[in-house]
Write a protein that holds these residues in place. Structure first.
Motif, short mmCIF file in Angstrom:
data_model
loop_
_atom_site.label_atom_id
_atom_site.label_comp_id
_atom_site.label_asym_id
_atom_site.label_seq_id
_atom_site.Cartn_x
_atom_site.Cartn_y
_atom_site.Cartn_z
N VAL A 187 0.84 -1.20 0.00
CA VAL A 187 0.00 0.00 0.00
C VAL A 187 0.87 1.26 0.00
N GLU A 188 1.95 1.26 0.77
CA GLU A 188 2.85 2.41 0.78
C GLU A 188 3.44 2.65 -0.59
N GLU A 189 3.79 1.57 -1.27
CA GLU A 189 4.32 1.70 -2.63
C GLU A 189 3.26 2.26 -3.58
N GLU A 190 2.02 1.77 -3.44
CA GLU A 190 0.94 2.26 -4.31
C GLU A 190 0.61 3.72 -4.00
N LEU A 191 0.65 4.11 -2.74
CA LEU A 191 0.43 5.52 -2.39
C LEU A 191 1.48 6.41 -3.04
N VAL A 240 -8.29 5.52 8.53
CA VAL A 240 -8.11 4.20 9.15
C VAL A 240 -8.64 3.13 8.21
N PHE A 241 -7.77 2.16 7.89
CA PHE A 241 -8.20 1.01 7.09
C PHE A 241 -8.31 -0.20 8.01
N GLU A 273 -4.28 -1.55 -4.55
CA GLU A 273 -5.01 -0.56 -5.34
C GLU A 273 -6.35 -0.24 -4.70
N LEU A 274 -7.03 -1.27 -4.20
CA LEU A 274 -8.32 -1.07 -3.54
C LEU A 274 -8.18 -0.15 -2.33
N VAL A 275 -7.19 -0.42 -1.48
CA VAL A 275 -7.00 0.41 -0.28
C VAL A 275 -6.76 1.86 -0.67
#
Length: 345
Positions: free
Chosen positions: A65-69, A106-107, A298-300
């Motif tokens: 997720v950090e990479e996608e962000l 928050v996830f 990607e969803l997150v």
């Protein structure tokens, strides 16, 4: 509205043999679960060296997720906190405050509604902010995502792959059981779409349709508590017995209620259900959970962008979007109230 960070909020799990009983005591605190039941469940963890895979799965997903962000130009750090084991959410929120975080998204690692799948995360947020006190960051919980096209698509691809080599296999969707009373307590009267069981059924329908599966069953697993309390049924192992008696010779199990391969997936399905199928001479395959699929990150980030940049909420069902809260307050749909327990003397 601007945000400084993302908090990844999960259930937690032991990371060594000595952690197992303290972890289970945290999970069951205040519920009066007998010691012998805890010791029985502890053996499931000890079967895997006393280590639940959930924390490492979360760390891997957080890195993705950090990479996608970063790839999408959103420089938000992702903090990790748990309800029942280290890193505890109270400690994480304290660290966020010390780092100067003032507002975070928050996830929660659950796609569904219901008390334990949704509302209890609100309670975690409220408890953590209260523990931190003045200056605790504002925390906005992201919505439920059981009907998001990326969630459905990942499961559908996994379902197709699991069917390869098992001609004529019966498809069985599986999710964590809950007490019937808790499921019925969800949502205003007549709003069945808020119920956890109805969301599971809808997710199963969406995945089956995308995978091209016409016939399937929805069953449950991992029930606990006293036997006199009704829980959602049928149980996965009992169902395997039933469909075998009907002449079914192979089964594909899709854990649609889970986002990753944590202990209840690898024990209840990969061990107990798979072993029962083998005893009956049935072919067995288990669909991969979506947490390790690139689409999950990607969803997150899509859920984050709904708040950061007003991205449209993508969903495949007609069920109302729910679960988004601020600072632990119940969401507007009031869909995840805990079941009322009878008074005790």
């Amino acid at each position: 509205m601007s945000y400084d960070a993302v908090l990844w909020l999960s259930f937690g799990g032991p990371e060594g043999p000595d952690d197992v009983m303290p972890f289970l005591e945290n999970v069951t605190r205040g519920r009066g679960v007998p010691r012998e039941r805890l010791e029985e469940v502890a053996q499931h963890y000890q079967h895997f060296g006393g280590v639940s895979p959930i924390n490492e799965l979360n760390r891997t997903a957080i890195a993705a997720v950090e990479e996608e962000l970063r790839a999408q130009g959103l420089g938000l750090p992702v903090y990790f906190g748990n309800r029942n084991w280290e890193p505890m959410v109270e400690q994480t929120v304290a660290a966020m405050k010390a780092d100067g975080v003032r507002r975070a998204l928050v996830f929660p690692t659950s796609a569904y509604g219901g008390y334990s799948a949704c509302r209890q995360y609100d309670e975690d947020i409220d408890r953590a902010r209260a523990a931190v006190g003045d200056g605790a960051p504002e925390l906005v919980k992201l919505r439920q995502f059981f009907d998001h096209p990326l969630f459905v698509g990942a499961f559908a691809d996994g379902l197709r792959a699991a069917h390869e080599g098992l001609d004529g296999a019966r498809t069985v969707f599986c999710a964590h059981s809950v007490p019937v009373s808790a499921d019925r307590a969800a949502g205003p009267p007549g709003e069945g779409g808020f119920r956890y069981s109805h969301q599971i059924a809808e997710a199963a329908r969406l995945v089956a349709a995308e995978a091209g599966v016409g016939t399937y069953d929805v069953v449950w697993q991992s029930r606990s508590g006293p036997p006199q309390v009704p829980w959602l049924e049928p149980d996965i192992v009992d169902h395997i017995d039933a469909i075998h008696a009907e002449g079914t010779r192979s089964v594909v199990v899709c854990p649609v209620g889970f986002v990753s391969d944590h202990l209840e997936v690898i024990w209840d399905l990969d061990n107990e259900a798979a072993e029962r199928a083998a005893e009956l001479g049935m072919g067995f395959a288990r669909v991969a959970t979506p947490g390790a699929d690139p689409r999950f990150a990607e969803l997150v980030v899509e859920l984050v962008r709904e708040h950061v940049s007003g991205a449209p909420a993508r969903k495949l069902s007609e069920f109302p979007a729910a679960g988004c809260t601020v600072n632990g307050a119940p969401c507007a749909t009031a869909c995840c109230e805990p079941a009322k327990r009878p008074a005790t003397r």
